[in-house]
Design a protein around this motif. Structure first.
Motif, PDB file in Angstrom:
ATOM      1  N   MET A 264     -18.716 -34.798  40.373  1.00  0.00           N
ATOM      2  CA  MET A 264     -17.527 -35.459  41.487  1.00  0.00           C
ATOM      3  C   MET A 264     -17.492 -36.789  40.379  1.00  0.00           C
ATOM      4  O   MET A 264     -18.287 -37.368  39.872  1.00  0.00           O
ATOM      5  CB  MET A 264     -18.585 -35.642  42.468  1.00  0.00           C
ATOM      6  N   GLY A 265     -16.023 -36.868  40.231  1.00  0.00           N
ATOM      7  CA  GLY A 265     -15.706 -37.984  39.533  1.00  0.00           C
ATOM      8  C   GLY A 265     -15.542 -39.303  40.360  1.00  0.00           C
ATOM      9  O   GLY A 265     -16.024 -39.242  41.626  1.00  0.00           O
ATOM     10  N   GLU A 266     -15.408 -40.522  39.622  1.00  0.00           N
ATOM     11  CA  GLU A 266     -15.360 -41.930  40.311  1.00  0.00           C
ATOM     12  C   GLU A 266     -13.925 -42.163  40.475  1.00  0.00           C
ATOM     13  O   GLU A 266     -13.119 -41.439  39.569  1.00  0.00           O
ATOM     14  CB  GLU A 266     -16.192 -42.709  39.221  1.00  0.00           C
ATOM     15  N   TRP A 267     -13.799 -43.147  41.217  1.00  0.00           N
ATOM     16  CA  TRP A 267     -12.315 -43.666  41.572  1.00  0.00           C
ATOM     17  C   TRP A 267     -12.014 -44.379  40.479  1.00  0.00           C
ATOM     18  O   TRP A 267     -12.924 -45.023  39.568  1.00  0.00           O
ATOM     19  CB  TRP A 267     -12.272 -44.847  42.746  1.00  0.00           C
ATOM     20  N   ILE A 268     -10.649 -44.519  39.810  1.00  0.00           N
ATOM     21  CA  ILE A 268     -10.295 -45.051  38.846  1.00  0.00           C
ATOM     22  C   ILE A 268      -9.907 -46.563  39.313  1.00  0.00           C
ATOM     23  O   ILE A 268      -9.208 -46.722  40.460  1.00  0.00           O
ATOM     24  CB  ILE A 268      -9.015 -44.368  38.253  1.00  0.00           C
ATOM     25  N   GLU A 269     -10.572 -47.319  38.527  1.00  0.00           N
ATOM     26  CA  GLU A 269     -10.340 -48.878  38.820  1.00  0.00           C
ATOM     27  C   GLU A 269      -8.969 -49.345  38.596  1.00  0.00           C
ATOM     28  O   GLU A 269      -8.225 -49.132  37.772  1.00  0.00           O
ATOM     29  CB  GLU A 269     -11.595 -49.828  38.078  1.00  0.00           C
ATOM     30  N   VAL A 270      -8.614 -50.442  39.463  1.00  0.00           N
ATOM     31  CA  VAL A 270      -7.160 -50.997  39.292  1.00  0.00           C
ATOM     32  C   VAL A 270      -7.398 -51.691  37.758  1.00  0.00           C
ATOM     33  O   VAL A 270      -8.240 -52.212  37.335  1.00  0.00           O
ATOM     34  CB  VAL A 270      -7.112 -52.097  40.259  1.00  0.00           C
ATOM     35  N   GLY A 271      -6.128 -51.339  36.899  1.00  0.00           N
ATOM     36  CA  GLY A 271      -5.886 -52.044  35.635  1.00  0.00           C
ATOM     37  C   GLY A 271      -6.424 -50.955  34.823  1.00  0.00           C
ATOM     38  O   GLY A 271      -6.066 -50.968  33.519  1.00  0.00           O
ATOM     39  N   LYS A 272      -6.977 -50.048  35.048  1.00  0.00           N
ATOM     40  CA  LYS A 272      -7.449 -48.798  34.105  1.00  0.00           C
ATOM     41  C   LYS A 272      -6.184 -47.822  34.049  1.00  0.00           C
ATOM     42  O   LYS A 272      -5.395 -47.649  34.801  1.00  0.00           O
ATOM     43  CB  LYS A 272      -8.877 -48.241  34.649  1.00  0.00           C
ATOM     44  N   LYS A 273      -6.305 -47.053  32.778  1.00  0.00           N
ATOM     45  CA  LYS A 273      -5.263 -46.048  32.755  1.00  0.00           C
ATOM     46  C   LYS A 273      -5.546 -44.835  33.539  1.00  0.00           C
ATOM     47  O   LYS A 273      -6.447 -44.332  33.686  1.00  0.00           O
ATOM     48  CB  LYS A 273      -5.099 -45.619  31.207  1.00  0.00           C
ATOM     49  N   ALA A 274      -4.263 -44.376  34.222  1.00  0.00           N
ATOM     50  CA  ALA A 274      -4.427 -43.321  35.167  1.00  0.00           C
ATOM     51  C   ALA A 274      -4.749 -41.996  34.183  1.00  0.00           C
ATOM     52  O   ALA A 274      -3.824 -41.857  33.305  1.00  0.00           O
ATOM     53  CB  ALA A 274      -3.132 -43.148  36.004  1.00  0.00           C
ATOM     54  N   PRO A 275      -5.568 -41.081  34.577  1.00  0.00           N
ATOM     55  CA  PRO A 275      -5.978 -40.108  33.843  1.00  0.00           C
ATOM     56  C   PRO A 275      -4.781 -39.152  33.756  1.00  0.00           C
ATOM     57  O   PRO A 275      -4.035 -38.921  34.648  1.00  0.00           O
ATOM     58  CB  PRO A 275      -6.884 -39.364  34.543  1.00  0.00           C
ATOM     59  N   ALA A 276      -4.238 -38.638  32.511  1.00  0.00           N
ATOM     60  CA  ALA A 276      -3.121 -37.629  32.357  1.00  0.00           C
ATOM     61  C   ALA A 276      -3.621 -36.336  33.048  1.00  0.00           C
ATOM     62  O   ALA A 276      -4.359 -35.960  33.303  1.00  0.00           O
ATOM     63  CB  ALA A 276      -2.913 -37.447  30.844  1.00  0.00           C
ATOM     64  N   PHE A 277      -2.357 -35.804  33.654  1.00  0.00           N
ATOM     65  CA  PHE A 277      -2.487 -34.271  33.966  1.00  0.00           C
ATOM     66  C   PHE A 277      -1.136 -33.836  33.927  1.00  0.00           C
ATOM     67  O   PHE A 277      -0.235 -34.201  33.932  1.00  0.00           O
ATOM     68  CB  PHE A 277      -2.921 -34.251  35.428  1.00  0.00           C
ATOM     69  N   THR A 278      -1.014 -32.203  34.108  1.00  0.00           N
ATOM     70  CA  THR A 278      -0.044 -31.606  34.154  1.00  0.00           C
ATOM     71  C   THR A 278      -0.542 -30.482  35.412  1.00  0.00           C
ATOM     72  O   THR A 278      -1.378 -29.851  35.145  1.00  0.00           O
ATOM     73  CB  THR A 278       0.230 -30.702  32.832  1.00  0.00           C
ATOM     74  N   LEU A 279       0.311 -30.263  36.330  1.00  0.00           N
ATOM     75  CA  LEU A 279       0.377 -29.346  37.375  1.00  0.00           C
ATOM     76  C   LEU A 279       1.526 -28.947  37.769  1.00  0.00           C
ATOM     77  O   LEU A 279       2.595 -29.221  37.533  1.00  0.00           O
ATOM     78  CB  LEU A 279      -0.471 -30.013  38.669  1.00  0.00           C
ATOM     79  N   ALA A 280       1.278 -27.496  38.461  1.00  0.00           N
ATOM     80  CA  ALA A 280       2.630 -26.886  38.788  1.00  0.00           C
ATOM     81  C   ALA A 280       3.058 -27.330  40.330  1.00  0.00           C
ATOM     82  O   ALA A 280       2.094 -27.645  41.219  1.00  0.00           O
ATOM     83  CB  ALA A 280       2.137 -25.240  38.988  1.00  0.00           C
ATOM     84  N   ALA A 281       4.487 -27.319  40.183  1.00  0.00           N
ATOM     85  CA  ALA A 281       4.852 -28.225  41.621  1.00  0.00           C
ATOM     86  C   ALA A 281       5.549 -27.006  42.196  1.00  0.00           C
ATOM     87  O   ALA A 281       5.702 -25.964  42.050  1.00  0.00           O
ATOM     88  CB  ALA A 281       5.978 -28.994  41.175  1.00  0.00           C
TER      89      ALA A 281
END
Length: 159
Positions: free
Chosen positions: A1-18
């Protein structure tokens, strides 16, 4: 289970089908704000209410240069039906193995009718033009949420 990404931190990159058959890469959206909202399931009451409120706010959100992306574990085919049924005007991303939800901390233990199970916690990230988290909403109530996101976006842009 991941942790929330804090304000000011880089958002994790992703590639997903739309839902429209495209692949969405977060890094390709750099340069303008991105709203990534995680929701449990297509065509359920709360998720429909939330999606329709984003749909109805779309003109204003796009006027601020923002891109809205809805993310759930549903399939692309499910997203297509959901989009068409409610005339949604933003892309829905398929995260069937919930890897992106885990990266963002949205995949969490939930207590449903006394049973604990893993699932999506309704949550939203406002990612700024530099790819950093500008604001995070955890445990979102669907009703009125899009208006709160718009307000935060306008505040962030100084509009």
């Amino acid at each position: 289970m991941g942790e929330w990404i804090e304000v000011g931190k880089k958002a994790p990159a992703f590639t997903l089908a739309a839902d429209d058959g495209s692949k969405v890469k977060l890094t390709e959206l750099k340069g303008s704000p991105v709203i990534v909202y995680f929701y449990p399931k297509d065509d359920t009451p709360g998720c429909t209410k939330e999606a329709c409120q984003f749909r109805d706010s779309m003109e204003t959100l796009q006027g601020h240069g923002a891109t809205v992306l809805g993310v759930s574990p549903d399939t692309v085919a499910s997203h297509e039906k959901f989009r068409d049924k409610f005339e949604l005007n933003f892309r829905l991303l398929a995260d069937p193995d919930h890897k992106v939800a885990e990266k963002y901390g949205a995949w969490r233990e939930k207590n449903m009718y006394g049973k604990k199970k893993m699932g999506i916690q309704r949550s939203t990230y406002l990612i700024d033009a530099d790819g950093k988290v500008a604001k995070l909403w955890k445990s979102v109530r669907a009703d009125g949420h899009a208006a709160k996101v718009l307000e935060a976006l306008e505040e962030h842009l100084g509009a």
